[in-house]
Write an enzyme that holds these catalytic residues in place. Structure first.
Site, PDB file in Angstrom:
ATOM      1  N   GLY A 189       0.833  -1.191   0.000  1.00 21.87           N
ATOM      2  CA  GLY A 189       0.000   0.000   0.000  1.00 21.87           C
ATOM      3  C   GLY A 189       0.868   1.242   0.000  1.00 21.87           C
ATOM      4  N   PRO A 190       0.257   2.411  -0.032  1.00 24.48           N
ATOM      5  CA  PRO A 190       1.037   3.659  -0.054  1.00 24.48           C
ATOM      6  C   PRO A 190       1.867   3.819   1.209  1.00 24.48           C
ATOM      7  CG  PRO A 190      -1.269   4.036  -0.639  1.00 24.48           C
ATOM      8  CD  PRO A 190      -1.188   2.647  -0.111  1.00 24.48           C
ATOM      9  N   GLY A 194       0.565   2.184   7.646  1.00 24.03           N
ATOM     10  CA  GLY A 194       0.576   1.318   8.825  1.00 24.03           C
ATOM     11  C   GLY A 194       0.945  -0.119   8.557  1.00 24.03           C
ATOM     12  N   THR A 196       4.017  -1.596   8.709  1.00 28.86           N
ATOM     13  CA  THR A 196       4.918  -2.050   9.772  1.00 28.86           C
ATOM     14  C   THR A 196       4.175  -2.169  11.094  1.00 28.86           C
ATOM     15  OG1 THR A 196       6.740  -0.941   8.630  1.00 28.86           O
ATOM     16  CG2 THR A 196       7.095  -1.570  10.921  1.00 28.86           C
ATOM     17  N   HIS A 411      -9.085  36.203  -8.261  1.00 30.10           N
ATOM     18  CA  HIS A 411      -8.756  34.873  -8.778  1.00 30.10           C
ATOM     19  C   HIS A 411      -9.338  33.786  -7.873  1.00 30.10           C
ATOM     20  CE1 HIS A 411      -6.071  31.977 -10.949  1.00 30.10           C
ATOM     21  NE2 HIS A 411      -6.211  31.316  -9.808  1.00 30.10           N
ATOM     22  N   GLU A 412      -9.063  33.883  -6.579  1.00 25.47           N
ATOM     23  CA  GLU A 412      -9.584  32.865  -5.662  1.00 25.47           C
ATOM     24  C   GLU A 412     -11.096  32.972  -5.530  1.00 25.47           C
ATOM     25  OE1 GLU A 412      -7.723  30.535  -4.751  1.00 25.47           O
ATOM     26  OE2 GLU A 412      -5.877  31.470  -5.463  1.00 25.47           O
ATOM     27  N   HIS A 415     -12.597  30.982  -8.388  1.00 22.87           N
ATOM     28  CA  HIS A 415     -12.611  29.546  -8.081  1.00 22.87           C
ATOM     29  C   HIS A 415     -13.786  29.191  -7.172  1.00 22.87           C
ATOM     30  CE1 HIS A 415      -8.992  28.375 -10.083  1.00 22.87           C
ATOM     31  NE2 HIS A 415      -8.187  29.128  -9.347  1.00 22.87           N
ATOM     32  N   ASP A 487      -3.480  25.960 -12.588  1.00 20.99           N
ATOM     33  CA  ASP A 487      -4.874  25.630 -12.909  1.00 20.99           C
ATOM     34  C   ASP A 487      -4.997  25.124 -14.340  1.00 20.99           C
ATOM     35  OD1 ASP A 487      -5.513  26.557 -10.384  1.00 20.99           O
ATOM     36  OD2 ASP A 487      -5.880  28.595 -11.096  1.00 20.99           O
TER      37      ASP A 487
END
Length: 649
Positions: A189-190, A194, A196, A411-412, A415, A487
């Site tokens: 897994g990534p 967990g 270990t 700009h924000e 969005h 973006d």
């Protein structure tokens, strides 16, 4: 130890030399000595046949010392006797040990230096001849135990591993019905999920010896050491059976063989071969189980993954919403959490976080609390820690002009506005124009639930939201800035994936376009090659352009329709710099949700591609009318299919 012994021997030799040569005497040549003998100035003489020297006392009571050629020693004695000089001849017998010391001293010195170098490389004097011994560490009973109660967010993996624990506790129950426990269990897994921790929990629950080693500890610079260490490891495990052997990062030694040019049989492959032999030679009755962990199962050798070696493969994925809630409860147990901390909101704010990421987030919250001089972790500290982990630390030293702050605010705001009114976008949680990391501003949208499938409508809405910032810049300032670079890059990547990977193009249909290319050395995907014609490539570019133009026109239409809300949002951002979810919802109060309908008229884009018009839903229209709010709709045109003569069925 060896260097200090060598230095002590050298010091003793130098000291003895100084002591022996400390007395003062007159050095005479042999001719001068003969003249003094004839003149009667020599009172006595001591002849040493070992050093071919003669010493004694002169008539003026001074000491003398002279050397002679060894073959004239007998003649010298006769001449001294004729002159009546008392003579003492000493036959010196040297020490055998001293002679051996001087003869073998260089050899001892080289051996001492070699021992010191090897001990320094191996980390201790007792490891000189332990190259082939395993470096596995045995987790003893005196160390803190980890149980399944300490593992959260991985319920399926815990359930799979409980069978391992039951077998180690009572193997006779399985053997009575002819069941065989898996010889090996692969956890993949990534990073930070967990793996270990799960292996340690199995050892803590079963109460058996737990040998842990890293995959890189097998391979050494000397040929054959890795295979020898594998043999030694499994011999130790069999002697302590029932036992668990845990190999962390097994991809360091289990990488697919023949991945390099020529497929050389190097030291790593020898180690892998020995590991395959040891796993295949397990006696099921010994009770030795191998647990391995990796985040790259795709590069492991197929012989390692076949049944009979790693019989069971357990995926340990990133936790879902409930799993993150449980992990937050575990890691917040030992910290003073304030009453305003809502773990459910924290779980929603951390989509895609692993267990290690969540632990790091709470640690950052504790550090911020201590920095602020508080004794309890509040929700404001948790929010600040989340923003720091996701977007990076605040860059308060970055000074921007008022005009640039205004551009970033619009700009924000673009969005957030586009993301709020579109039905398939995630709810807006926070907007900020505070610089963090490399971002000048950021808008945070939180999903209400974890999503594993994404629809075409959701991807189209995401494209429009990504281009909302640029659209707001074009609307307010009549020209875009470089702030929309990321973006545009993300939007282009999504549009390309929709056409080439997800089969979401009505013109091209459900087909995968482009062939992935993997690098044999890096073991990862580095690009794709075109497996389609030039005419089809032109069609792909046209479809990608159509998606981007549609999203851009949609964002422009929303920003134009709700220009007053955009202005209020930007003004509020310039005043406070950061707006939380409550303030955002207050500013967006009464805004209708825009929906696509099959009967909606279409407005053509600049490139001539049809753009679905967005109209408010009937429910939002009724609510807005009751509140006396004006409902805006975009410009409309006549719907036309311009797909080269094709019509939808």
């Amino acid at each position: 130890m060896a260097p200090y012994l060598v230095l002590a021997i050298l010091a003793v030799l130098l000291l003895s030399r100084f002591v022996s040569g400390g007395s003062s005497s007159t050095k005479l040549t042999f001719t001068q000595f003969e003249q003094k003998v004839r003149s009667g100035d020599v009172i006595n003489a001591n002849i040493s046949d070992r050093s071919n020297s003669v010493s004694g006392q002169l008539s003026d009571r001074s000491q003398y010392h002279a050397s002679y050629v060894g073959q004239y020693g007998a003649d010298l004695v006769k001449e001294l006797k004729r002159a009546g000089v008392p003579t003492d001849v000493s036959v010196a017998k040297g020490s055998v040990w001293l002679a051996l010391l001087f003869q073998f001293f260089p050899i001892f010195l080289m051996i001492g230096v070699l021992v010191w170098i090897v001990n320094s490389m191996q980390g201790g004097g007792s490891k000189l001849m332990s190259f082939g011994k395993s470096k596995a560490r045995l987790v003893g009973k005196d160390q803190p135990k980890v149980t399944f109660a300490d593992v959260a967010g991985a319920d399926e993996a815990v359930e799979e591993l409980r069978e391992i624990k039951d077998f180690l506790e009572n193997p006779a129950r399985f053997a009575a019905i002819g069941a065989k426990i898996p010889k090996g269990v692969l956890l993949y897994g990534p990073p930070g999920t967990g793996k270990t921790l799960l292996a340690r929990a199995v050892a803590g629950e079963a109460g058996v010896p737990f040998f842990t080693i890293s995959g890189s500890d097998f391979v050494e610079m000397f040929v054959g050491v890795g295979a020898s260490r594998v043999r030694d490891l499994f011999e130790q495990a069999k002697a302590s059976a029932p036992a668990i052997v845990f190999v962390d990062e097994i991809d360091a030694v289990g990488r697919q063989r023949g991945s390099g040019l020529g497929g050389g049989h190097d030291e790593r492959e020898q180690t892998l071969n020995q590991l395959l032999v040891e796993m295949d030679g397990f006696d099921p009755r010994t009770g030795v189980i191998l647990i391995a962990a990796t985040n790259r199962p795709d590069i492991l050798d197929p012989a390692l993954l076949r049944p009979g070696r790693f019989d069971r493969q357990i995926v340990v994925d990133r936790p879902d919403l409930s799993g993150r809630r449980a992990i937050l409860a575990v890691h917040s147990g030992g910290k003073p959490m304030g009453p305003d901390v809502d773990l459910d909101v924290m779980a929603r704010r951390t989509p895609g976080f692993s267990g290690a990421d969540i632990a790091n987030l709470l640690n950052e919250a504790a550090l911020i609390t201590a920095r602020r001089g508080k004794t309890m972790i509040g929700m404001s500290e948790v929010e600040a820690a989340t923003d720091r982990v996701i977007a990076g630390p605040e860059r308060k030293s970055r000074v921007m002009s008022e005009e640039e702050r205004r551009v970033i605010a619009y700009h924000e705001g673009g969005h957030a506005l586009v993301g709020h009114v579109l039905p398939n976008a995630d709810p807006i949680h926070k907007i900020s124009i505070t610089s963090r990391g490399r971002a000048l501003g950021w808008t945070l949208a939180l999903p209400e639930t974890d999503k594993y499938l994404v629809t075409r409508s959701a991807l189209r809405d995401e494209l429009a939201m990504l281009l909302g910032g640029r659209s707001a810049e074009e609307l307010i300032f009549s020209e875009p800035t470089t702030g929309a670079q990321n973006d545009i890059e993300r939007a282009t990547g999504i549009a390309r994936s929709m056409v080439m990977e997800f089969g979401m193009s009505d013109l091209l249909g459900p087909q995968a376009l482009g062939q992935k290319s993997n690098d044999v050395f890096l073991g990862r995907e580095i690009g794709s090659s075109a497996n389609y014609s030039d005419d089809l490539a032109q069609t792909i570019d046209s479809e990608i352009r159509s998606l981007i133009d549609t999203a851009h026109s949609t964002a422009v239409e929303i920003c134009t329709t709700h220009r007053d809300v955009l202005d209020r949002l930007a003004t509020r951002l310039l005043e406070k710099e950061t707006l939380d979810s409550e303030e955002v919802q207050m500013l967006f109060s009464g805004l209708p949700t825009w929906v696509r309908t099959p009967e909606a008229k279409l407005a053509p884009s600049a490139s001539g591609n049809p753009i679905p018009a967005l109209i408010p839903s009937p429910e939002k229209v009724a609510v807005a009318a009751a509140r006396g709010l004006a409902i805006g709709a975009g410009t409309v045109g006549r719907a036309r299919w311009r797909f080269r003569g094709l019509r939808p069925t």
